[in-house]
Design an enzyme around this catalytic site. Sequence first.
Site, PDB file in Angstrom:
ATOM      1  CB  CYS B  43      -0.920  -0.002   1.208  1.00  0.00           C
ATOM      2  SG  CYS B  43      -1.625  -1.623   1.527  1.00  0.00           S
ATOM      3  CE1 TYR B 422     -18.135  20.908  18.668  1.00  0.00           C
ATOM      4  CE2 TYR B 422     -19.641  21.067  20.526  1.00  0.00           C
ATOM      5  CZ  TYR B 422     -18.921  21.674  19.517  1.00  0.00           C
ATOM      6  OH  TYR B 422     -18.971  23.025  19.355  1.00  0.00           O
TER       7      TYR B 422
HETATM    8  C1  COA Z   1       3.739  -7.176  10.295  1.00  0.00           C
HETATM    9  C2  COA Z   1       3.224  -8.601  10.019  1.00  0.00           C
HETATM   10  C3  COA Z   1       4.399  -9.496   9.876  1.00  0.00           C
HETATM   11  C4  COA Z   1       2.313  -9.055  11.145  1.00  0.00           C
HETATM   12  O1  COA Z   1       2.938  -9.007  12.364  1.00  0.00           O
HETATM   13  P1  COA Z   1       2.124  -9.317  13.693  1.00  0.00           P
HETATM   14  O2  COA Z   1       3.091  -9.721  14.698  1.00  0.00           O
HETATM   15  O3  COA Z   1       0.981 -10.239  13.448  1.00  0.00           O
HETATM   16  O4  COA Z   1       1.435  -7.930  14.012  1.00  0.00           O
HETATM   17  P2  COA Z   1       1.805  -6.770  15.052  1.00  0.00           P
HETATM   18  O5  COA Z   1       3.240  -6.486  15.110  1.00  0.00           O
HETATM   19  O6  COA Z   1       0.885  -5.663  14.743  1.00  0.00           O
HETATM   20  O7  COA Z   1       1.398  -7.413  16.473  1.00  0.00           O
HETATM   21  C5  COA Z   1       0.099  -7.791  16.686  1.00  0.00           C
HETATM   22  C6  COA Z   1       0.086  -8.727  17.876  1.00  0.00           C
HETATM   23  O8  COA Z   1       0.562  -8.087  19.032  1.00  0.00           O
HETATM   24  C7  COA Z   1      -0.440  -8.023  20.018  1.00  0.00           C
HETATM   25  N1  COA Z   1      -0.262  -6.744  20.686  1.00  0.00           N
HETATM   26  C8  COA Z   1      -0.023  -5.544  20.099  1.00  0.00           C
HETATM   27  N2  COA Z   1       0.172  -4.618  21.055  1.00  0.00           N
HETATM   28  C9  COA Z   1       0.038  -5.236  22.239  1.00  0.00           C
HETATM   29  C10 COA Z   1       0.096  -4.778  23.586  1.00  0.00           C
HETATM   30  N3  COA Z   1       0.368  -3.517  23.891  1.00  0.00           N
HETATM   31  N4  COA Z   1      -0.110  -5.680  24.570  1.00  0.00           N
HETATM   32  C11 COA Z   1      -0.368  -6.965  24.271  1.00  0.00           C
HETATM   33  N5  COA Z   1      -0.442  -7.427  23.012  1.00  0.00           N
HETATM   34  C12 COA Z   1      -0.240  -6.571  22.017  1.00  0.00           C
HETATM   35  C13 COA Z   1      -1.707  -8.254  19.293  1.00  0.00           C
HETATM   36  O9  COA Z   1      -2.690  -8.814  20.139  1.00  0.00           O
HETATM   37  C14 COA Z   1      -1.299  -9.193  18.198  1.00  0.00           C
HETATM   38  O10 COA Z   1      -1.116 -10.492  18.717  1.00  0.00           O
HETATM   39  P3  COA Z   1      -2.132 -11.691  18.408  1.00  0.00           P
HETATM   40  O11 COA Z   1      -2.371 -11.712  16.932  1.00  0.00           O
HETATM   41  O12 COA Z   1      -1.422 -12.886  18.907  1.00  0.00           O
HETATM   42  O13 COA Z   1      -3.349 -11.370  19.197  1.00  0.00           O
HETATM   43  C15 COA Z   1       2.304  -8.654   8.773  1.00  0.00           C
HETATM   44  O14 COA Z   1       1.133  -7.944   9.038  1.00  0.00           O
HETATM   45  C16 COA Z   1       2.937  -8.087   7.576  1.00  0.00           C
HETATM   46  O15 COA Z   1       3.721  -8.728   6.935  1.00  0.00           O
HETATM   47  N6  COA Z   1       2.615  -6.803   7.242  1.00  0.00           N
HETATM   48  C17 COA Z   1       3.201  -6.124   6.158  1.00  0.00           C
HETATM   49  C18 COA Z   1       2.519  -6.465   4.828  1.00  0.00           C
HETATM   50  C19 COA Z   1       1.156  -5.875   4.697  1.00  0.00           C
HETATM   51  O16 COA Z   1       0.334  -5.984   5.580  1.00  0.00           O
HETATM   52  N7  COA Z   1       0.916  -5.269   3.513  1.00  0.00           N
HETATM   53  C20 COA Z   1      -0.351  -4.682   3.245  1.00  0.00           C
HETATM   54  C21 COA Z   1      -0.537  -3.412   3.954  1.00  0.00           C
HETATM   55  S1  COA Z   1       0.609  -2.206   3.422  1.00  0.00           S
HETATM   56  C1  COA Z   2     -28.018  26.112  15.186  1.00  0.00           C
HETATM   57  C2  COA Z   2     -29.233  25.804  16.039  1.00  0.00           C
HETATM   58  C3  COA Z   2     -30.118  26.978  16.069  1.00  0.00           C
HETATM   59  C4  COA Z   2     -29.992  24.605  15.482  1.00  0.00           C
HETATM   60  O1  COA Z   2     -30.348  24.782  14.192  1.00  0.00           O
HETATM   61  P1  COA Z   2     -31.015  23.608  13.358  1.00  0.00           P
HETATM   62  O2  COA Z   2     -31.775  24.240  12.282  1.00  0.00           O
HETATM   63  O3  COA Z   2     -31.747  22.674  14.252  1.00  0.00           O
HETATM   64  O4  COA Z   2     -29.766  22.774  12.848  1.00  0.00           O
HETATM   65  P2  COA Z   2     -29.036  22.738  11.425  1.00  0.00           P
HETATM   66  O5  COA Z   2     -28.859  24.070  10.834  1.00  0.00           O
HETATM   67  O6  COA Z   2     -27.815  21.919  11.661  1.00  0.00           O
HETATM   68  O7  COA Z   2     -30.038  21.933  10.515  1.00  0.00           O
HETATM   69  C5  COA Z   2     -30.399  20.662  10.837  1.00  0.00           C
HETATM   70  C6  COA Z   2     -31.673  20.320  10.100  1.00  0.00           C
HETATM   71  O8  COA Z   2     -31.460  20.369   8.709  1.00  0.00           O
HETATM   72  C7  COA Z   2     -31.669  19.087   8.117  1.00  0.00           C
HETATM   73  N1  COA Z   2     -30.672  18.983   7.063  1.00  0.00           N
HETATM   74  C8  COA Z   2     -29.367  19.345   7.113  1.00  0.00           C
HETATM   75  N2  COA Z   2     -28.797  19.177   5.917  1.00  0.00           N
HETATM   76  C9  COA Z   2     -29.745  18.698   5.089  1.00  0.00           C
HETATM   77  C10 COA Z   2     -29.762  18.310   3.715  1.00  0.00           C
HETATM   78  N3  COA Z   2     -28.688  18.399   2.952  1.00  0.00           N
HETATM   79  N4  COA Z   2     -30.917  17.837   3.201  1.00  0.00           N
HETATM   80  C11 COA Z   2     -32.019  17.746   3.961  1.00  0.00           C
HETATM   81  N5  COA Z   2     -32.051  18.100   5.270  1.00  0.00           N
HETATM   82  C12 COA Z   2     -30.919  18.573   5.809  1.00  0.00           C
HETATM   83  C13 COA Z   2     -31.559  18.133   9.246  1.00  0.00           C
HETATM   84  O9  COA Z   2     -32.292  16.958   9.000  1.00  0.00           O
HETATM   85  C14 COA Z   2     -32.149  18.931  10.385  1.00  0.00           C
HETATM   86  O10 COA Z   2     -33.538  18.990  10.280  1.00  0.00           O
HETATM   87  P3  COA Z   2     -34.542  18.203  11.273  1.00  0.00           P
HETATM   88  O11 COA Z   2     -34.069  18.463  12.673  1.00  0.00           O
HETATM   89  O12 COA Z   2     -35.862  18.769  10.965  1.00  0.00           O
HETATM   90  O13 COA Z   2     -34.399  16.774  10.858  1.00  0.00           O
HETATM   91  C15 COA Z   2     -28.849  25.337  17.443  1.00  0.00           C
HETATM   92  O14 COA Z   2     -28.169  24.105  17.366  1.00  0.00           O
HETATM   93  C16 COA Z   2     -27.959  26.293  18.143  1.00  0.00           C
HETATM   94  O15 COA Z   2     -28.401  27.257  18.680  1.00  0.00           O
HETATM   95  N6  COA Z   2     -26.637  26.018  18.145  1.00  0.00           N
HETATM   96  C17 COA Z   2     -25.659  26.873  18.686  1.00  0.00           C
HETATM   97  C18 COA Z   2     -25.531  26.675  20.201  1.00  0.00           C
HETATM   98  C19 COA Z   2     -24.858  25.421  20.571  1.00  0.00           C
HETATM   99  O16 COA Z   2     -25.191  24.343  20.081  1.00  0.00           O
HETATM  100  N7  COA Z   2     -23.895  25.534  21.506  1.00  0.00           N
HETATM  101  C20 COA Z   2     -23.183  24.402  21.983  1.00  0.00           C
HETATM  102  C21 COA Z   2     -22.199  23.925  20.998  1.00  0.00           C
HETATM  103  S1  COA Z   2     -20.941  25.140  20.716  1.00  0.00           S
END
Ligand code: COA
Ligand code: COA
Lengths: 545, 545
Positions: B43, B422
């Site tokens: 990958c 959040y």
């Molecule tokens: C790396 C590779 C050899 C696998 O090694 P692995 O030993 O199975 O994997 P990890 O090093 O992540 O270790 C995972 C193991 O450690 C354990 N482990 C991880 N952290 C732990 C922790 N803090 N405490 C206890 N156990 C832990 C996990 O439970 C897991 O063991 P288990 O399978 O026996 O349950 C293999 O995935 C590989 O060849 N990867 C490269 C290729 C590849 O994936 N290519 C595609 C993506 S790019």
């Molecule tokens: C903003 C506030 C007035 C609420 O407004 P709201 O109109 O309920 O919320 P939104 O503008 O996000 O809109 C949500 C509504 O639009 C709808 N909606 C959003 N996108 C949509 C889309 N693409 N298509 C169709 N419907 C959509 C949602 O379904 C929802 O409607 P419903 O509740 O009737 O189902 C209120 O949340 C507020 O006072 N917030 C500020 C204060 C606050 O939250 N403080 C703490 C956090 S900092």
Amino acid sequence: MMKYLIIGGVAGGMSAATRLRRLDEQAEIIILEKGPYVSFANCGLPYYLAGEISERSDLLVKTAAQLTKRFKLDIRQNSEVTAINRTDQSVTVKTAQGTYQEHYDRLILSTGAQPVVPAIEGLDSAQHVYTLRNVPDVDQILAQAKASQKAVVIGAGFIGLEIAEALVNRGLQVTIVERGTHVLPSFDIEMAMFVQRALVQHGVTVLTENAVTAFEAAGQTLVLANGQTLASDLTILAVGVQPATQLANAAGLQLGLRKGLIVNDHYQTSDPLIYAIGDAIIVKQTTTNQDTLISLASPANRQGRQVADVLAGKNRLNRGSLGTAIVRVFEMAGGSTGLNESQLQAAGLTYQVLHLSGKSHAGYFPGAETIWLKLLFQPQTGELFGAQAVGPDGVDKRIDVLATAIKAGLTVDDLPELELSYAPPFGSAKDIINLAGYAAQNLMAGDSQSVQWHELAAAMAAGAQLVDVREPAEHQQGAIPGAINIPLDDLRQRMSELPKSNHYIVSCASGLRSYLAERILKQNGYQVQNLDGAYALYALMQPKD
Amino acid sequence: MMKYLIIGGVAGGMSAATRLRRLDEQAEIIILEKGPYVSFANCGLPYYLAGEISERSDLLVKTAAQLTKRFKLDIRQNSEVTAINRTDQSVTVKTAQGTYQEHYDRLILSTGAQPVVPAIEGLDSAQHVYTLRNVPDVDQILAQAKASQKAVVIGAGFIGLEIAEALVNRGLQVTIVERGTHVLPSFDIEMAMFVQRALVQHGVTVLTENAVTAFEAAGQTLVLANGQTLASDLTILAVGVQPATQLANAAGLQLGLRKGLIVNDHYQTSDPLIYAIGDAIIVKQTTTNQDTLISLASPANRQGRQVADVLAGKNRLNRGSLGTAIVRVFEMAGGSTGLNESQLQAAGLTYQVLHLSGKSHAGYFPGAETIWLKLLFQPQTGELFGAQAVGPDGVDKRIDVLATAIKAGLTVDDLPELELSYAPPFGSAKDIINLAGYAAQNLMAGDSQSVQWHELAAAMAAGAQLVDVREPAEHQQGAIPGAINIPLDDLRQRMSELPKSNHYIVSCASGLRSYLAERILKQNGYQVQNLDGAYALYALMQPKD
Ligand SMILES: CC(C)(COP(=O)(O)OP(=O)(O)OC[C@H]1O[C@@H](n2cnc3c(N)ncnc32)[C@H](O)[C@@H]1OP(=O)(O)O)[C@@H](O)C(=O)NCCC(=O)NCCS
Ligand SMILES: CC(C)(COP(=O)(O)OP(=O)(O)OC[C@H]1O[C@@H](n2cnc3c(N)ncnc32)[C@H](O)[C@@H]1OP(=O)(O)O)[C@@H](O)C(=O)NCCC(=O)NCCS
Ligand SMILES: Cc1cc2nc3c(=O)[nH]c(=O)nc-3n(C[C@H](O)[C@H](O)[C@H](O)COP(=O)(O)OP(=O)(O)OC[C@H]3O[C@@H](n4cnc5c(N)ncnc54)[C@H](O)[C@@H]3O)c2cc1C
Ligand SMILES: Cc1cc2nc3c(=O)[nH]c(=O)nc-3n(C[C@H](O)[C@H](O)[C@H](O)COP(=O)(O)OP(=O)(O)OC[C@H]3O[C@@H](n4cnc5c(N)ncnc54)[C@H](O)[C@@H]3O)c2cc1C
């Protein structure tokens, strides 16, 4: 035509108003808000204080004028409700112009929460001591911050830490005073310590297990419980919030836990014509079904919409709250969902702990950051109880996936099955969430047994031999006293150095290599446990003494 | 003592090997890999080509030497298995030194997939035409890229687009030729068009509904189906992959869909001593339970561990695959999970479509980016079928949450309940996923009815009047022909301009304001539908003509 009165025009209240209008074009909807603004971003206040949100107007998500026009609402700011007169279905409203009564068919309370103001000696005569809840508050704090050098933040919850960071950004010297053992009381201590370390690294003085007992010199001197004093030009009280339910209480509505409003699952208070939502109400924690208070914006918004649905005749139930929260503290994010250890203990639930570190995305792709994840689950059924995560990147994603998993009733056995998006910039072929599932499966199957950092000393005192399987160079840079060092890759050859009669605990940097060592030793007939979180957690929790 | 042979030493094969060792310290485990490397990051290849991964050695997640030592494995690179001799439980191995037989008690096939090489006239004599699957491939492509100016990528799937971007980064002029109507065939067209637009904006020429029919001038000239020719110094064939099952086929193992290996839910092939995993096998799509091929690293890794569990006697089942994928194309990410429209149609499932735009985090906090989300669900039950999302930030998180929700069997009714983390830098009080749940609930309740972009023309031809509720300034900048403009906030006043006998379709920029208009009109007795995705989707799909 129904006449709805809504008290409180922000997260819960305004969400209820807009949804009500969408469902009922004819209803009369009046919003009574005691402050000068409705619909503002409470959650943005600390970032405006920090200067990250530069425009004050950005805090006003929607203005009263916009909302009035779009949703045909009758929005009345600077209008404090001073009484609910249940017998004649009216409220008493106080404005600068005087007082009046307003009738309602249905009343919705979304009065929010208010900062707790502890009774500290000298507070009454202290100056420049603030709480932060709304726009006028932040205006005051910002003005004073510009004239200040030293600030003290009392309380190290989410808001306290956000304010501390904001004030550091403004150039102030900041001290945090926290009564508990660690910052972020809603986190378990070892996870909070990652965040606490970031605060200290950014120059914040963090005083835990301490408290301000008195204000002296008109607030310029703070006396601490340990006798120490602090100079402060600006002091923030951020020791938590409590439901703003004085009005409801005076009206005889039933209150419960910490004076939160009791509502049924249709948001109805003890008066069937009065509904309540948001920070003011008591909700059921999803897992325990116990009463709890959750002061967060998402639930308030959701409940606002739901109460409107209920009032419009839809069948909508309050299905409880899990409690998912996140905070950014400098470059670190700390997120949590569900229950932590102290909540699990309080609920009397048996749980297993698992710590794991992993990368925010493929380790071979630039910019991968370390995430520490803590998982709490039922050791027999694998039921997920909660999770906490910290790290500079990707914490929100992992917590959101786990919050979804918990809400859906998935178990640790389902975590390896989660098909999370993977391309090198975004994730890993085995995401830390999958790995957490693997490690949990191993614990449940008995293929691995772990010891927690706080259990280590007792286990070693009872005779367990600690084996550090890191490389010698790592061991020399710092190790747990009493550990012997046999690198993982030499273990098969050097196993004879370990008498089988002993009980062993293996450790490495994160717990991964020591798990591999555990498997080798176990299959060779050793009694062995893995130190969960390994040296990383140990070093965090047991600083040099 | 068991003797395991594993063919293929990368994602699936090596994961099986390491887990097998953890479960069975005594087993003999031999890995046969025809290429020079095991355990490499397939990958990561496009990112190494791009120069983003700068060290070639970073592609080698683990070296054979490391794995041999740590896991006591017998790893044999440059060892191609040329035959499976089932009767005497052996394989024939070809190396530079010659050929030998190796016996097995159990055999695991993780031979992966191979790039499809279409039969194009002149391909045999063409030079500088490559496919990309492994490290030697990327070495060749990179060398040629450094000497090239013009490149053509044939095929616009994930790998094709990653290569196109990589070559642009290397300064080449890149043309993509794709037979289908749009890039990213696994996405629905309108979602893919967001990505296609990004490609074009970055100077890539995208030729869809076209094909290379011949190579001329030793590959320097490509002739297209439409008669056009393209000059190319470097041509990449990226028209998809197919299970690498020639070996299995020759051994008489049962193949199915597109020559994928048929395995039972314990990964057993038609020969009970032979197991198979990864890109080579057929899996069940979670929702439809139909056969499908999924060529992704996460499933391969998971299956590797699972087959080891099965072989070690654990009760582990292949629970099927959802198919979650993501790709980065310049600043855009495109992610998908579950089924898309054409797959739903093929499966004969009735579905509802919903498009929504939202912000990656709180709109009032700096850096919020727009995400477009498409949700597909069962219109009566709300069962989640699939999702696609595009945007510069936060796409992976939303797709992962939805993948978890689908895996858990949640419905659209559960989406508003998801408690996602959040704070302003991380999310919104109502995340776009919650909003999608809201909008879906409205559709299911009949509170809103939508028209898709591709249904608009027919609806208007049948007499529907389109009403654009954006502001006049927005309308003037570009509007759908035939729309009249009544801004949302004037709608209540100007409603008399709209005769009730007509059928209306409302539109705005994203669908939000028009939804509000729809609710106003509906409650005033109008027959009205909302244009899903509104002008944003229209403008994307119907460029000026
Ligand atoms: C790396 C590779 C050899 C696998 O090694 P692995 O030993 O199975 O994997 P990890 O090093 O992540 O270790 C995972 C193991 O450690 C354990 N482990 C991880 N952290 C732990 C922790 N803090 N405490 C206890 N156990 C832990 C996990 O439970 C897991 O063991 P288990 O399978 O026996 O349950 C293999 O995935 C590989 O060849 N990867 C490269 C290729 C590849 O994936 N290519 C595609 C993506 S790019
Ligand atoms: C903003 C506030 C007035 C609420 O407004 P709201 O109109 O309920 O919320 P939104 O503008 O996000 O809109 C949500 C509504 O639009 C709808 N909606 C959003 N996108 C949509 C889309 N693409 N298509 C169709 N419907 C959509 C949602 O379904 C929802 O409607 P419903 O509740 O009737 O189902 C209120 O949340 C507020 O006072 N917030 C500020 C204060 C606050 O939250 N403080 C703490 C956090 S900092
Ligand atoms: C600084 C700060 C940061 C925060 N950060 C986050 C965060 O990052 N994430 C998160 O999820 N949550 C955060 N929150 C919490 C979030 O803002 C609240 O949970 C949410 O606003 C609660 O909504 P509500 O409607 O219950 O109350 P509020 O939004 O507080 O609204 C209540 C309103 O009622 C009015 N009112 C009260 N009594 C009366 C009366 N008698 N008459 C008239 N009006 C009255 C008040 O003036 C107030 O405006 C933060 C809060 C603060 C203060
Ligand atoms: C360029 C590229 C980019 C990719 N990007 C992503 C991505 O971003 N996200 C994602 O999820 N997936 C991605 N993939 C797909 C992912 O790499 C595969 O899904 C995964 O590697 C499949 O694992 P596997 O074990 O089945 O096969 P492979 O990892 O391909 O391993 C198969 C091995 O078997 C060997 N082999 C085959 N036949 C024989 C034989 N007869 N004798 C000996 N050895 C043999 C091969 O040489 C090969 O090394 C990408 C793939 C490529 C090529």
